[in-house]
Design a protein around this motif. Structure first.
Motif, PDB file in Angstrom:
ATOM      1  N   PHE A   1       0.832  -1.202   0.000  1.00 13.15           N
ATOM      2  CA  PHE A   1       0.000   0.000   0.000  1.00 13.15           C
ATOM      3  C   PHE A   1       0.864   1.248   0.000  1.00 13.15           C
ATOM      4  CE2 PHE A   1      -3.624  -2.691   1.269  1.00 13.15           C
ATOM      5  CZ  PHE A   1      -4.515  -2.248   0.313  1.00 13.15           C
TER       6      PHE A   1
ATOM      7  N   ILE B   1      -6.737  -7.820  -2.362  1.00 11.38           N
ATOM      8  CA  ILE B   1      -6.457  -6.599  -3.144  1.00 11.38           C
ATOM      9  C   ILE B   1      -4.951  -6.423  -3.317  1.00 11.38           C
ATOM     10  CG2 ILE B   1      -6.496  -4.070  -3.020  1.00 11.38           C
ATOM     11  CD1 ILE B   1      -9.263  -4.698  -3.594  1.00 11.38           C
TER      12      ILE B   1
ATOM     13  N   VAL C   1      -3.527  -9.471  -5.742  1.00 10.87           N
ATOM     14  CA  VAL C   1      -3.946  -9.463  -7.156  1.00 10.87           C
ATOM     15  C   VAL C   1      -3.755  -8.088  -7.792  1.00 10.87           C
ATOM     16  CG1 VAL C   1      -5.880  -9.811  -8.755  1.00 10.87           C
ATOM     17  CG2 VAL C   1      -5.601 -11.339  -6.780  1.00 10.87           C
ATOM     18  N   HIS C   2      -4.260  -7.046  -7.138  1.00  7.35           N
ATOM     19  CA  HIS C   2      -4.279  -5.738  -7.808  1.00  7.35           C
ATOM     20  C   HIS C   2      -3.018  -4.904  -7.596  1.00  7.35           C
ATOM     21  CE1 HIS C   2      -8.167  -6.522  -9.298  1.00  7.35           C
ATOM     22  NE2 HIS C   2      -8.840  -6.306  -8.182  1.00  7.35           N
ATOM     23  N   LEU C   3      -2.337  -5.094  -6.475  1.00  6.99           N
ATOM     24  CA  LEU C   3      -1.146  -4.260  -6.253  1.00  6.99           C
ATOM     25  C   LEU C   3       0.154  -4.999  -6.556  1.00  6.99           C
ATOM     26  CD1 LEU C   3      -2.113  -2.265  -3.026  1.00  6.99           C
ATOM     27  CD2 LEU C   3      -2.420  -1.650  -5.435  1.00  6.99           C
TER      28      LEU C   3
ATOM     29  N   TYR D   1     -12.675 -14.364  -6.640  1.00  6.96           N
ATOM     30  CA  TYR D   1     -13.245 -13.295  -7.465  1.00  6.96           C
ATOM     31  C   TYR D   1     -14.379 -12.605  -6.703  1.00  6.96           C
ATOM     32  CZ  TYR D   1     -14.636 -10.507 -11.402  1.00  6.96           C
ATOM     33  OH  TYR D   1     -14.910  -9.426 -12.200  1.00  6.96           O
TER      34      TYR D   1
ATOM     35  N   HIS E   1     -14.627  -8.817  -5.649  1.00 13.62           N
ATOM     36  CA  HIS E   1     -15.769  -8.030  -6.125  1.00 13.62           C
ATOM     37  C   HIS E   1     -16.448  -7.320  -4.959  1.00 13.62           C
ATOM     38  CE1 HIS E   1     -20.088  -7.864  -7.825  1.00 13.62           C
ATOM     39  NE2 HIS E   1     -19.413  -6.830  -8.254  1.00 13.62           N
TER      40      HIS E   1
ATOM     41  N   ARG F   1     -14.201  -4.430  -3.913  1.00 15.90           N
ATOM     42  CA  ARG F   1     -14.248  -3.290  -4.837  1.00 15.90           C
ATOM     43  C   ARG F   1     -15.573  -2.542  -4.712  1.00 15.90           C
ATOM     44  NH1 ARG F   1     -14.730  -5.258  -9.509  1.00 15.90           N
ATOM     45  NH2 ARG F   1     -14.089  -7.439  -9.399  1.00 15.90           N
TER      46      ARG F   1
ATOM     47  N   LEU G   1       0.065   2.401 -10.201  1.00 21.84           N
ATOM     48  CA  LEU G   1      -0.617   1.368  -9.424  1.00 21.84           C
ATOM     49  C   LEU G   1      -1.897   1.918  -8.804  1.00 21.84           C
ATOM     50  CD1 LEU G   1       2.258  -0.442  -7.494  1.00 21.84           C
ATOM     51  CD2 LEU G   1       0.692  -1.475  -9.128  1.00 21.84           C
TER      52      LEU G   1
ATOM     53  N   LEU H   1      -5.688   0.710  -9.737  1.00 19.31           N
ATOM     54  CA  LEU H   1      -6.605   0.235  -8.697  1.00 19.31           C
ATOM     55  C   LEU H   1      -7.888   1.073  -8.706  1.00 19.31           C
ATOM     56  CD1 LEU H   1      -7.285  -1.534  -6.251  1.00 19.31           C
ATOM     57  CD2 LEU H   1      -5.979   0.042  -4.814  1.00 19.31           C
TER      58      LEU H   1
ATOM     59  N   LYS I   1     -10.172   0.136 -11.523  1.00 14.71           N
ATOM     60  CA  LYS I   1     -10.857  -1.138 -11.256  1.00 14.71           C
ATOM     61  C   LYS I   1     -11.999  -0.933 -10.259  1.00 14.71           C
ATOM     62  CE  LYS I   1      -6.914  -4.151 -12.232  1.00 14.71           C
ATOM     63  NZ  LYS I   1      -7.394  -4.877 -13.391  1.00 14.71           N
ATOM     64  N   ILE I   2     -11.762  -0.098  -9.275  1.00  9.79           N
ATOM     65  CA  ILE I   2     -12.819   0.162  -8.283  1.00  9.79           C
ATOM     66  C   ILE I   2     -14.027   0.816  -8.964  1.00  9.79           C
ATOM     67  CG2 ILE I   2     -13.422   1.562  -6.261  1.00  9.79           C
ATOM     68  CD1 ILE I   2     -10.452   1.171  -5.339  1.00  9.79           C
TER      69      ILE I   2
ATOM     70  N   THR J   1     -16.267  -1.319 -11.194  1.00  6.46           N
ATOM     71  CA  THR J   1     -16.974  -2.429 -10.540  1.00  6.46           C
ATOM     72  C   THR J   1     -18.477  -2.337 -10.762  1.00  6.46           C
ATOM     73  OG1 THR J   1     -15.255  -2.553  -8.850  1.00  6.46           O
ATOM     74  CG2 THR J   1     -17.401  -3.508  -8.289  1.00  6.46           C
TER      75      THR J   1
ATOM     76  N   GLU K   1     -21.378  -9.141 -11.084  1.00  6.66           N
ATOM     77  CA  GLU K   1     -20.383  -9.491 -12.107  1.00  6.66           C
ATOM     78  C   GLU K   1     -20.371 -11.000 -12.288  1.00  6.66           C
ATOM     79  OE1 GLU K   1     -16.583  -7.806 -11.012  1.00  6.66           O
ATOM     80  OE2 GLU K   1     -17.316  -5.747 -11.187  1.00  6.66           O
TER      81      GLU K   1
ATOM     82  N   CYS L   1     -15.706 -16.481 -12.570  1.00  9.50           N
ATOM     83  CA  CYS L   1     -14.712 -17.000 -13.515  1.00  9.50           C
ATOM     84  C   CYS L   1     -15.256 -18.198 -14.308  1.00  9.50           C
ATOM     85  CB  CYS L   1     -13.436 -17.420 -12.783  1.00  9.50           C
ATOM     86  SG  CYS L   1     -12.647 -16.059 -11.900  1.00  9.50           S
TER      87      CYS L   1
ATOM     88  N   PRO M   1      -7.013 -11.158 -13.882  1.00  9.68           N
ATOM     89  CA  PRO M   1      -5.823 -11.407 -14.708  1.00  9.68           C
ATOM     90  C   PRO M   1      -5.742 -12.839 -15.251  1.00  9.68           C
ATOM     91  CG  PRO M   1      -5.222 -11.208 -12.376  1.00  9.68           C
ATOM     92  CD  PRO M   1      -6.671 -10.808 -12.498  1.00  9.68           C
TER      93      PRO M   1
END
Lengths: 219, 106
Positions: A120, A164, A167-169, A189, A193, A196, B5, B9, B12-13, B16, B20, B23, B58
């Motif tokens: 972070f 988070i 995967v995202h950072l 996922y 979700h 987010r 980054l 992020l 993506k937020i 949303t 959704e 997978c 991803p």
């Protein structure tokens, strides 16, 4: 191999054991082998040090396992694509999972927890790529960065934060982070979700649009 | 890099959706999605939820790229024989740029 229609594939693979079914299985195995070798070739950097024989054996194993999987799932083919395209997604899923397994080794929730502050810190830094701080935009940027950090810390639980971060950072694969958290990819996922959605709702509650925040960073 | 980054992020937020696809459902839709895409169509028209998932996940995105590369070669009648692909693993140094069948993003 002569081209087969979708109907012909289904008919031959569903036949009683015999010549027609054996030929169709051989053709399917051959198509899968060719497809997975294209995929492995595209990802050669993940297979550094692998010789021809090892790659051949991996591809053969994947093709063999996928033939079995496809036979078990034939009823799920609804004719929305070519039969071969439908079949390729099974072997590409297997090959991608295998390559991801090669890339990661035993990531744990503890490790993600330990790496969280630094991840972070890096993502929510108030410095640019060269480590500089632009005094004109510093105040506004710092405000948004601190705000997101605060929302993440107060609104997300430990597992959501780990997901988070991973995967995202840190850009880790879903499979890798899912394994660390003891979840399926689907469950991870959903966890992401939910996280987010929560972050989006908290930002909306403060009447902050994406454009407002990005304007401070893209100016 | 640090701000990239943060911006990724943030995007993506804000991207949303309230609901959704997971997978598994996205994987099941990929063959039709890829063929629709390779026919020159915008998948957002027919598969908006699949496209949204691919922007967030991803692993599914990686599998989508792989399937698209293979299906594209097959559509052109250019899916290499197994032997042809295997030759590329014979003492050839790995080169990032030396790929086959790579399909540019639409």
């Amino acid at each position: 191999m002569s081209p087969r229609s979708n109907e012909n594939w289904l008919w031959a693979l569903s036949e009683q054991p015999g010549e027609a079914q054996a030929e169709a299985l051989q053709d399917l195995r051959e198509f899968l082998l060719r497809a997975v070798l294209v995929y492995l070739t595209l990802h050669r950097s993940d297979l550094a040090g692998w010789g021809r024989q090892a790659v051949h054996d991996l591809a053969e194993d994947l093709a063999q396992e996928t033939v079995l999987e496809i036979r078990e799932n034939l009823a799920g083919f609804r004719g929305e694509s070519k039969f071969t395209t439908w079949a390729y997604r099974f072997i590409i899923n297997r090959a991608a999972s295998e390559l991801r397994r090669q890339r990661y080794r035993n990531l744990s929730l503890d490790q993600l927890r330990e790496e969280e502050p630094a991840a972070f810190q890096a993502a929510l830094s108030d410095r640019d790529a060269l480590g500089r701080v632009d005094p004109d935009q510093m105040v506004e940027r710092r405000y948004y960065l601190n705000l997101l950090r605060e929302i993440v810390e107060t609104e997300l639980n430990e597992r959501q934060r780990a997901a988070i971060v991973g995967v995202h950072l840190q850009g880790r694969s879903m499979d890798e982070v899912a394994a660390a958290l003891g979840l399926s990819r689907n469950a991870l996922y959903k966890l992401l979700h939910d996280a987010r959605k929560r972050l989006k709702a908290r930002l909306a509650a403060r009447h902050l649009s994406e454009g407002d925040i990005l304007a401070a960073f893209e100016g | 890099m640090a701000h990239e980054l943060f911006i990724k992020l943030l995007r993506k937020i804000y991207a949303t959706g309230e609901s959704e696809l997971d997978c598994e459902r996205v994987r099941a839709s990929l063959p039709a999605y890829v063929e629709f895409e390779l026919a020159g169509n915008d998948p957002a028209v027919r598969f908006p939820q699949v496209k949204a998932h691919l922007a967030q996940c991803p692993d599914c995105a990686e599998e989508h790229e792989g399937l698209r590369a293979v299906a594209s070669l097959e559509a052109k009648g250019a899916l290499p024989e197994a032997e042809e692909s295997l030759k590329r693993f014979e003492a050839e140094p790995v080169q990032e740029s030396a790929d086959i069948g790579a399909v540019p993003a639409p």
